[in-house]
Structures are given as structure tokens and as C-alpha cells.
Write an enzyme that holds these catalytic residues in place. Structure first.
Site, PDB file in Angstrom:
ATOM      1  N   HIS A 195      29.914  40.142  37.878  1.00  0.00           N
ATOM      2  CA  HIS A 195      30.177  40.924  39.095  1.00  0.00           C
ATOM      3  C   HIS A 195      28.890  41.263  39.853  1.00  0.00           C
ATOM      4  CE1 HIS A 195      34.369  41.789  39.631  1.00  0.00           C
ATOM      5  NE2 HIS A 195      34.551  42.440  38.505  1.00  0.00           N
TER       6      HIS A 195
ATOM      7  N   GLU B 171      37.572  39.935  42.211  1.00  0.00           N
ATOM      8  CA  GLU B 171      38.194  39.869  40.885  1.00  0.00           C
ATOM      9  C   GLU B 171      38.652  38.462  40.515  1.00  0.00           C
ATOM     10  OE1 GLU B 171      37.535  41.992  38.945  1.00  0.00           O
ATOM     11  OE2 GLU B 171      37.225  43.823  40.094  1.00  0.00           O
TER      12      GLU B 171
ATOM     13  N   HIS C 173      32.212  39.136  32.279  1.00  0.00           N
ATOM     14  CA  HIS C 173      32.898  39.469  33.534  1.00  0.00           C
ATOM     15  C   HIS C 173      32.128  40.542  34.306  1.00  0.00           C
ATOM     16  CE1 HIS C 173      36.571  40.067  36.043  1.00  0.00           C
ATOM     17  NE2 HIS C 173      36.088  41.295  36.126  1.00  0.00           N
ATOM     18  N   GLU C 174      31.787  41.619  33.608  1.00  0.00           N
ATOM     19  CA  GLU C 174      31.097  42.717  34.310  1.00  0.00           C
ATOM     20  C   GLU C 174      29.718  42.255  34.770  1.00  0.00           C
ATOM     21  OE1 GLU C 174      33.085  45.018  35.058  1.00  0.00           O
ATOM     22  OE2 GLU C 174      34.574  44.412  33.560  1.00  0.00           O
TER      23      GLU C 174
ATOM     24  N   GLU D 277      35.469  53.224  41.005  1.00  0.00           N
ATOM     25  CA  GLU D 277      36.407  52.283  41.597  1.00  0.00           C
ATOM     26  C   GLU D 277      37.826  52.764  41.261  1.00  0.00           C
ATOM     27  OE1 GLU D 277      36.131  48.190  40.329  1.00  0.00           O
ATOM     28  OE2 GLU D 277      37.433  47.534  41.955  1.00  0.00           O
TER      29      GLU D 277
ATOM     30  N   ALA E 124      36.484  47.888  31.703  1.00  0.00           N
ATOM     31  CA  ALA E 124      35.076  48.168  31.940  1.00  0.00           C
ATOM     32  C   ALA E 124      34.814  48.200  33.440  1.00  0.00           C
ATOM     33  CB  ALA E 124      34.197  47.095  31.299  1.00  0.00           C
TER      34      ALA E 124
HETATM   35  N1  0A1 Z   1      36.389  46.386  38.489  1.00  0.00           N
HETATM   36  C1  0A1 Z   1      36.635  46.486  37.098  1.00  0.00           C
HETATM   37  C2  0A1 Z   1      37.935  47.040  36.687  1.00  0.00           C
HETATM   38  C3  0A1 Z   1      38.283  48.418  37.067  1.00  0.00           C
HETATM   39  C4  0A1 Z   1      39.157  48.618  38.095  1.00  0.00           C
HETATM   40  C5  0A1 Z   1      39.605  49.863  38.417  1.00  0.00           C
HETATM   41  C6  0A1 Z   1      39.142  50.895  37.676  1.00  0.00           C
HETATM   42  O1  0A1 Z   1      39.603  52.141  37.960  1.00  0.00           O
HETATM   43  C7  0A1 Z   1      40.724  52.245  38.761  1.00  0.00           C
HETATM   44  C8  0A1 Z   1      38.249  50.721  36.651  1.00  0.00           C
HETATM   45  C9  0A1 Z   1      37.806  49.456  36.350  1.00  0.00           C
HETATM   46  C10 0A1 Z   1      36.659  45.091  36.534  1.00  0.00           C
HETATM   47  O2  0A1 Z   1      37.228  44.193  37.119  1.00  0.00           O
HETATM   48  O3  0A1 Z   1      36.138  44.895  35.469  1.00  0.00           O
HETATM   49 ZN    ZN Z   2      36.391  42.612  37.598  1.00  0.00          ZN
END
Ligand code: 0A1
Ligand code: ZN
Length: 878
Positions: free
Chosen positions: A308, A327, A304-305, A127, A269
Site C-alpha cells: 500500500h 484495494e 499487502h500493507e 480509515e 491491518a
Molecule cells: N485499508 C486496510 C483495511 C482497513 C479498512 C478499514 C478499516 O477500518 C474501517 C481498517 C482497516 C487494508 O486494506 O489493509
Molecule cells: Zn488494503
């Protein structure tokens, strides 16, 4: 300046891909410097796509080895390949298999996006757009596909091989010292959720059975030697899984759930399907190295993770403009989880402190953007407090407006209707509308209109008529790209507090939709009249912080003190304290002698000793707004030295005046014999340390000795770090010895030394930059690891306001220098640091001149700037 001209990506340009990827088969032949990736995509033309329309896949710094379609190697003229793109000019008409072989170098990947090596562990971060650094692909969230991954690696150095989904096969590769594992993920997913890990890892495991009886293996993998620091994260995971079943009716959907902790990670994370990868800061904890805040942070991030899995993975985003869909909603869910596990009002206060200190400055400066933006140049720059924390506030407001049952109905419909989809905010809101037969179109403005609304409230009581009139007014200042603002739909939870502290009932109300204790402010101005009010009330508005607005109340100091002591809403008791502290501190900054200061300090003493209040609540209640908070509140022509001096003096005055009170509380606190991270014990430690910080501020011989003894006798990191901070910030006798002792004790534990670095970065100093430069030479520091940079540089930028905003511009010059330096290796980290320039326009002229020059120097530098840094600097200068 040299830089690529970054394209402006616009929401209005969204189009589906011309081809669909039905499934993906990946083979990774892992080698530290030349990993081969063989990707086989089953593609088909989307209905409506012209036969032979070109197939354009994304890449980033890729080296192509070969391309084949249906096993036939493509002639050179049949495609065009660059590090950033692969175009197949005329693909076959129907379904076909595209086989692409690329080579990547995990060792030199310092950006920590794509496939990289961290302490000998191969891991990925995809991501938002990291998958294109592994292979050519439609690297966008609306392309969902079923992935099978085969990982091949040297067996001795990488005994553990992990992928998304369920394990399928694993064997040695005959005649070699290598082995392989195959993982299959049955749930279609976008590429940003892809992950793999290979390394020599230790593992802790637990069995879990879902509510419907499905067994799941839970594993947490860490660097060897850290396996005894995973108890709390495993406990947090199990509690999160149970909670999501109970509160949202969501169960886990694979046979295994793997978590891996790595030490080099840009963010907190990542929720990769079935294989979460964590910054080790959010996994590893024991009482000697982690503070209560770390324990809470781990609980939150693990939850949180995990959450998701439904809000992000099963239902993902159509494009990155919809980032808040996953998010904001997932932050809301983790906040609710922690509220249920701990004290709800205390959690609410902590979340609001975070929102006000991170999101409010963002929303009131050049980096302001809507929760759902409509354009960006670099998506990595949009993982912001606005998208995450304000996004969560918007979900919270939906719940406030609909009530718990209406909210749950909407969520149930969302899961039912959109499971397997790449969705939008409109889809999400429609579910609440349909489930509750209600129109949320006015509310939806919150997603599109940026800026923090200022709400003014003025109350008056008519004794003869027994009415209470509330004049309400909202106003949102212009933000970049949005000059005209419309009124928001602001839900205001309220109470009219009578003389004995009870809420007064009203017989009827006019001028606004009011339902019990919830008032809807929907216009620019509204006059709301409550009938049947027997005595003069003090209005308590925005209880529980029911909307992310700034409330400017016209209450007198006596009324604020009254609320501070009597409001039945704990959040507003805390808020009244904060409002008073802020008002007093601003007057002190301006060199005035504020009215009501003594009465306030006395009330603070009462709050500190009030046994009916939670320990943690009292700890928060005593906390002065930070220098940054005060700067934001002042808003323009800020002189950070004046703020710092005033705040120091006020802390000292409170410390001296309430010395005996704080000492009494400190001495009387009964602590559990052995450390436990539970909310009650943590609250006791927090209050005790808050008292110690005021005693330290009084700077007496006794308090210095007490603080040093607290440090020496500490049997846990919370107390050790808390006391060290007091010693260093107030420059008490023993500070240097304590810094040395801490270092000697923790020199081999990087995460503990991060705390040492961040405390040292905050130390008052005549030449803060010289001190920071010296610290960058310390063996505990490294420019290659984001956590070290966040601790030292981030600690300085965020925690040493006087140093960073020094009037001679040295802090700004230093930030420009390190932004340029970091941009060469890790643009994400560089741009996160550069965001600290976001408040420069609020400073006084002397500082503005220096900050502007520093920003311009970044743009003019003779080096290739990343889109990450360039976008932030340009926005700041706009
Ligand atoms: N989706 C993850 C956070 C995250 C976002 C971007 C990243 O690289 C650019 C890495 C992690 C979360 O919300 O926990
Ligand atoms: Zn997140």
C-alpha cells in the site's frame, strides 16, 4: 426504531473542498480518559472559492475546548460547533492558521475507530472516517497534507511513542513524569493514513538497504512477552520489500518502517504511512500457536500493507468510491507476491476458493454492488469481497489482456503520472490505454456493472470438416439498482485438449478475437469456429480462472473426469474436480443417485496418489465444496439440512471407498524432523490432514484412534487443530478429551483459543444456539474483542451452516439479537456479523419467513441503530 437518517453519499456529488490544508501540526497530550488534541492547520482558500466562504470541518463525538484563528480565540458567534461538525462562518481571505483544541476519551472508545486504548496501548484507526473522531478536519482522502505530530505521555506506562514518518525529537518533559516525541512525515497524505501509538511495547528490529542503497530501520512492536513470535512477520516484510523493488520497481521512502501489533482491531491491518498497525493475528506466529494458514495469512497481510505504500499512500483515492483503486490493486499485488514465493497454481486455487465463497454470494444477493460503487450510506460497509477480491480479479484481467510487458508499462506510467495524487479508476485505466495504445472502454464496464456473469459453453466437433465449434453465451442477472445488463468483455483462456492430453493446435479461427490461447468474449452470444482440428477435443475453458465468471459447461461427466486427469492447466484440473463434486452433491441433496459417482471416486483416488502433483494441490483437489458453496450453487429454495446430510454421506462414502488409499498416503508421508512453515512442508501437512479427514469421515474405530493419536502427537498447531477438527466434526471417540487438552495447553494464548472457539462453534448439535450461548460464557471469549467475536460468532455463522440456517429460525433470531447487542458498542463488528443475512432469499419458504422476521425485528428494535447496521439490514430486506 430510532436512528439518525443516514445520508446517501453519491459519487456524482463529488466536489473539491473550498479550502486547502497545507500542513498540519498535532499535539497529543495522552491521558486514558481525557486526551487533549491540539491541532494547528495552515489553511488557504482554494482558487475559485469566494472570500469568506464558510469552512466546514468533519467531527464525530468530539468535545470542543477552543478555536482560534491566527492565535486569536474566536468569539462564539464566529463559529458553530457540534460533536459532528465545526463551521467557521467567515474565515480570513488568504492563508491562515486554525488552532482547534478537542478532548477525546480513548478508554470508552469501544468502536475502535479514532484513538483508543487496547490492553494499555494507545493506538488509532483512521480509515475510513476515524480521524474526525480525534479532531475536526476535512476527513476525506483527497485532502493531502504534511503532518507533524508531537505525542506526550506518561513515561513509565508509555515508554514507546510512535507516529507517521521519521522521528525528529524526543525528550523528557521537565518537572513531570512525562515525555514527548515528535514525528514528521514529509509525504503529503490524507487523514485516513494518520496514526499514533503509545505504550510499553517490546520490539524486534532489522536493518534493510533499498535497491538504491538507502538504509531503513525495520521495527515490529508487540505486547511484551510476544517478541519471540515476530520472526515470520519480519521475514515476510523483508521479502515483500525486495519483491516490490524487483517486480514493480518500487522502493521504500522513509528512514523507518514501523509495525505495531494490537489485540483489539476491527480489521486485519492498516497501512498508515510508515506506521502500519496490525491485528496481532496477522503478526504473531510460532509453530505451537499458528497454523500453516496463519503463516500464509501473515505473509499476505504484511505484504499487502507494505505494498500500500505505493498503491494507496503515494497514490491515494480521490474519494471512497475509488476504494478498489487501492484495494483491488494491492490485493492483486499481494497475490502475485505469494504466487512467486510459493506455488503459483496452488495460490491461484486458494484465491479462487476465497473469491467464490465470499464474493460470489455477495454478488448474487441483496448486497451486490459494483467494484466501483456510485452510492453508499456507510463507507465502512464497503470494505467488501467485491471491492477487494473482485477488484483484484479486474486488475488480473488487465494483465491477462495486455500481457506481462504491457501491464508493467501501464503500471510504470501510473506511478510516474500519479505519484502524489488522489486518483480515480479512470486515471488508472487511462495509463494502460496510453502505455499500450489501446481502448479499454468496454473492459471498464467491469468496474461499474455488478453481478457475476454466467457463461454457457457448448462445443461440437465436425469430424469431416475438422472443425470445432464453440457456442458461447453470457448472461448477468439483474442486481439491486441495475435491471438491464450489458455484455462484459470476458477474456477466456482455453485449450482444446486432444485424446492424449496434449492441447490441439488450430489453423485458423472465426467468430471471436482469439490470440493464441486467449479468446475475447465480448457479445451476448458468439459462435467461434476453430479450423484444422484433427481429432475430437475436450474444451478446457477459463484456464487459470481468467475471468470472475461462473462457467456452466455442458461437458459430460466422462469429459470432466478426463480433464481432471489430463488437463495441462492445473487450475482446470482442480476446477473439473470441483464441478463434478458439486454436481454430484446437488443430485445427492435432491435424493437422486448420481450417474458416474463411482468413476469419480476412483478418479479422486488416482489424483490423491499422483506423485507428479504438488502435495498442496492434491490437498485442495480432495476438498469437497462447503455446505455454503453447495447452497449458493443450488441458489433457490435451499434446505441446508438436506445439503448437510448429503455432504456428510458423500464424505463418508469417499472415506470408506478410498480408505486404503488414504491410509497409504497418510502412512507413507515423510515429514521434516522440525517444523518449518515453507510451502512444501505445509503442503505435506495439508494432504496428510485431508486424508485423515476422510478416514475420520469413515468413522471406524481405527480411524478415530488414528485421529486422536494425530492430535496427541502433534508438535505444531496445524496438526493439532486439523486433528481436533476431524474429531469434533465427526464426533469421534476422544473428541471431548481433545477439546479439554487443547484448552489446558492454550488457555493463556488468546489467538490459539480463538481456534478452539471456532471449532467448538462448528460442532454438530441438536441445539446449536444453546451451545453457542454456553461458549460465550467461556473465559476465552469476550464481547469486547473483535477477534474473539469473529472466532466464535463468525465461526458459527460461516462454518455451522445447519446451525445458523436451522429451520426453526433459532439461528436467525440469535443473529438479530447479537447484532443489536454489538451495535451498542462496535457497529463495524455488528454490521459484519449482520452481513450473514445476505443469503436469506436463497433459502426455502420456511426459513425465509423466519429470516425476514428477524431482520424486521432489528429495524423495529427500540434502540438507536448505527448507519452501519441499518444500511445492511435495509439492503437485505429490499
Ligand atoms: N485499508 C486496510 C483495511 C482497513 C479498512 C478499514 C478499516 O477500518 C474501517 C481498517 C482497516 C487494508 O486494506 O489493509
Ligand atoms: Zn488494503
Amino acid at each position: 426504531m430510532r436512528s439518525e437518517t443516514a445520508q446517501l453519499i453519491k459519487l456524482e456529488d463529488y466536489k473539491e473542498t473550498p479550502y486547502v490544508i497545507e500542513n498540519v501540526s498535532l499535539v497529543f497530550k495522552l491521558q486514558p480518559e481525557a486526551t487533549e488534541v491540539i491541532s494547528t492547520l495552515t489553511l488557504s482558500r482554494r482558487e475559485g472559492t469566494e472570500v469568506g466562504a464558510p469552512l466546514e470541518l468533519d467531527g464525530d463525538e468530539l468535545t470542543l475546548v477552543s478555536v482560534a484563528i491566527d492565535r486569536a480565540v474566536l468569539a462564539e458567534e464566529a463559529y458553530e460547533a457540534s460533536p459532528k461538525k465545526l463551521v467557521v462562518h467567515t474565515p480570513p481571505a488568504d492563508t491562515f492558521k486554525l488552532e482547534v483544541v478537542t478532548k477525546v476519551n480513548p478508554t470508552t472508545n469501544t468502536k475502535l475507530e479514532g484513538l483508543y486504548l487496547s490492553q494499555g496501548i494507545y493506538c488509532t484507526q483512521c480509515e475510513a472516517e476515524g480521524f474526525r473522531r480525534i479532531t475536526y478536519y476535512y476527513d476525506r482522502p483527497d485532502v493531502l497534507s504534511v503532518f507533524t505530530t508531537r505525542i506526550e505521555a506518561d513515561k513509565a506506562t508509555n515508554p514507546i511513542l510512535l507516529g507517521n514518518g521519521n522521528p525528529k525529537d524526543a525528550e523528557d518533559i521537565e518537572g513531570t513524569d512525562r515525555h514527548f516525541a515528535v514525528w514528521h512525515d514529509p509525504h503529503p497524505k490524507p487523514a485516513y493514513l494518520f496514526a499514533l501509538v503509545a505504550g510499553d511495547l517490546a520490539c524486534t528490529s532489522e536493518k534493510y538497504t533499498t535497491a538504491s542503497g538507502k538504509p531503513v530501520d525495520l521495527n515490529i512492536y508487540v505486547e511484551k512477552g510476544n517478541e519471540d513470535r515476530t520472526d515470520w512477520s519480519m521475514d515476510s516484510l523483508v521479502r515483500s520489500m525486495r519483491w516490490d523493488e524487483k517486480v514493480f520497481g518500487r522502493e521504500y521512502d522513509l528512514d523507518v518502517f514501523n509495525i505495531v501489533a494490537v489485540s483489539a482491531f476491527n480489521m486485519g491491518a492498516m497501512e498508515n504511512k510508515g506506521l502500519n498497525i496490525f491485528n496481532d493475528k496477522f503478526i504473531l506466529a510460532d509453530s505451537d500457536t499458528a497454523t500453516d494458514m496463519d503463516y500464509e495469512g501473515i505473509e499476505t497481510v504484511v505484504a499487502h500493507e507494505y505494498f500500500h505504500n505505493w498503491t494507496g499512500n503515494r497514490i491515494t483515492c480521490r474519494e471512497w468510491f475509488q476504494l478498489c483503486l487501492k484495494e483491488g490493486l494491492t490485493v492483486f499485488r499481494d497475490q502475485e507476491f505469494s504466487s512467486d514465493e510459493r506455488s503459483r497454481p496452488v495460490k491461484r486455487i486458494a484465491d479462487v476458493i476465497r473469491l467464490k465463497s465470499r464474493q460470489f454470494p455477495e454478488d448474487q444477493g441483496p448486497l451486490s454492488h459494483p467494484v466501483r460503487p456510485t452510492e453508499y450510506k456507510e463507507i465502512n460497509n464497503f470494505y467488501t469481497a467485491t471491492v477487494y477480491d473482485k477488484g483484484a480479479e479486474l486488475v488480473r484481467m488487465i494483465k491477462t489482456i495486455l500481457g506481462a510487458d504491457g501491464f508493467r508499462k501501464g503500471m510504470d506510467l501510473y506511478f510516474e503520472r500519479h505519484d502524489g495524487d488522489a486518483s480515480t479508476i479512470e486515471d488508472f485505466l487511462k495509463c494502460f490505454e496510453d502505455a499500450n495504445q489501446l481502448d479499454l472502454s468496454h473492459f471498464s464496464l467491469w468496474y461499474h456493472q455488478s453481478g457475476t456473469p454466467f457463461v454457457k459453453a457448448n462445443g461440437s466437433y465436425d469430424e469431416a470438416a475438422k472443425t470445432f465449434t464453440l457456442e458461447l453465451e453470457q448472461n448477468t442477472a439483474a442486481t439491486p439498482g441495475q435491471d438491464e445488463k450489458k455484455p462484459f468483455f470476458i477474456p477466456i483462456r482455453f485449450g482444446l485438449v486432444g485424446p492424449n492430453g496434449d492441447d490441439l493446435a488450430y489453423t485458423s479461427v472465426e467468430g471471436a478475437h482469439v490470440d493464441g490461447d486467449l479468446l475475447h468474449l465480448t457479445e451476448d452470444k458468439q459462435t467461434v469456429v476453430f479450423q484444422g482440428i484433427g481429432s475430437k477435443p475436450v474444451p478446457s475453458l477459463l484456464r487459470e480462472f481468467s475471468a470472475p465468471v461462473k462457467l456452466e459447461s455442458t461437458l459430460s461427466r466422462e469429459d470432466q473426469i478426463f480433464l481432471m486427469r489430463h488437463d495441462i492447466d492445473p487450475f482446470n484440473r482442480w476446477q473439473a474436480t470441483q464441478t463434478l463434486m458439486t454436481e454430484l452433491l446437488i443430485e445427492l441433496t435432491n435424493g437422486e443417485e448420481p450417474a458416474g459417482k463411482d468413476a469419480f471416486i476412483e478418479a479422486l483416488g488416482h489424483m490423491a496418489e499422483d506423485e507428479n502433483l504438488d502435495y498442496a494441490f492434491r490437498g485442495f483437489g480432495l476438498m469437497l465444496p462447503s455446505e455454503q458453496d453447495i447452497a449458493l450453487e443450488i441458489g433457490k429454495e435451499v434446505d441446508t439440512d438436506a445439503i448437510g446430510k448429503a455432504r456428510d454421506a458423500f464424505s463418508k462414502e469417499i472415506g470408506v471407498t478410498l480408505y486404503d488409499t488414504f491410509k497409504r498416503i497418510y502412512d507413507a508421508m515423510e515429514m521434516p524432523a522440525t517444523f518449518s512453515p515453507d510451502a512444501l512442508s505445509a503442503g505435506k501437512r495439508a494432504l496428510k490432514l485431508r486424508c485423515l479427514s476422510y478416514l475420520g469421515a469413515a468413522q471406524t474405530k481405527e480411524s478415530a484412534a488414528l485421529t486422536k493419536a494425530h492430535f496427541d502427537n502433534a508438535d505444531n498447531m496445524t496438526d493439532r487443530m486439523g486433528a481436533l477438527t476431524v474429531l469434533v466434526i465427526w464426533q469421534l471417540a476422544g473428541a471431548q478429551d481433545a477439546l479439554k487438552a487443547f484448552e489446558a495447553r492454550h488457555k493463556d494464548t488468546a489467538l490459539a483459543m480463538d481456534k478452539w472457539l471456532s471449532i467448538a462453534a462448528r460442532a454438530p448439535s441438536e441445539d446449536a444456539i444453546a451451545a453457542i450461548r454456553t461458549l460465550t460464557e467461556h473465559p476465552a471469549f469476550s464481547w469486547d474483542n473483535p477477534n474473539r467475536i469473529y472466532a466464535l460468532i463468525g465461526g458459527f455463522l460461516g462454518g455451522n451452516t445447519r446451525g445458523f440456517h436451522a429451520a426453526d429460525g433459532s439461528g436467525y433470531d440469535y443473529l438479530a439479537e447479537i447484532t443489536l447487542q454489538l451495535d451498542k458498542t462496535n457497529p463495524q463488528v455488528a454490521s459484519r456479523m449482520a452481513k450473514s443475512f445476505g443469503t436469506w432469499k436463497n433459502m426455502n419458504a420456511e426459513r425465509r419467513v423466519k429470516a425476514e422476521a428477524a431482520l424486521k425485528r432489528i429495524l423495529a428494535a427500540d434502540q438507536q441503530l448505527s448507519t452501519d447496521v441499518k444500511e445492511i439490514v435495509e439492503l437485505c430486506l429490499d
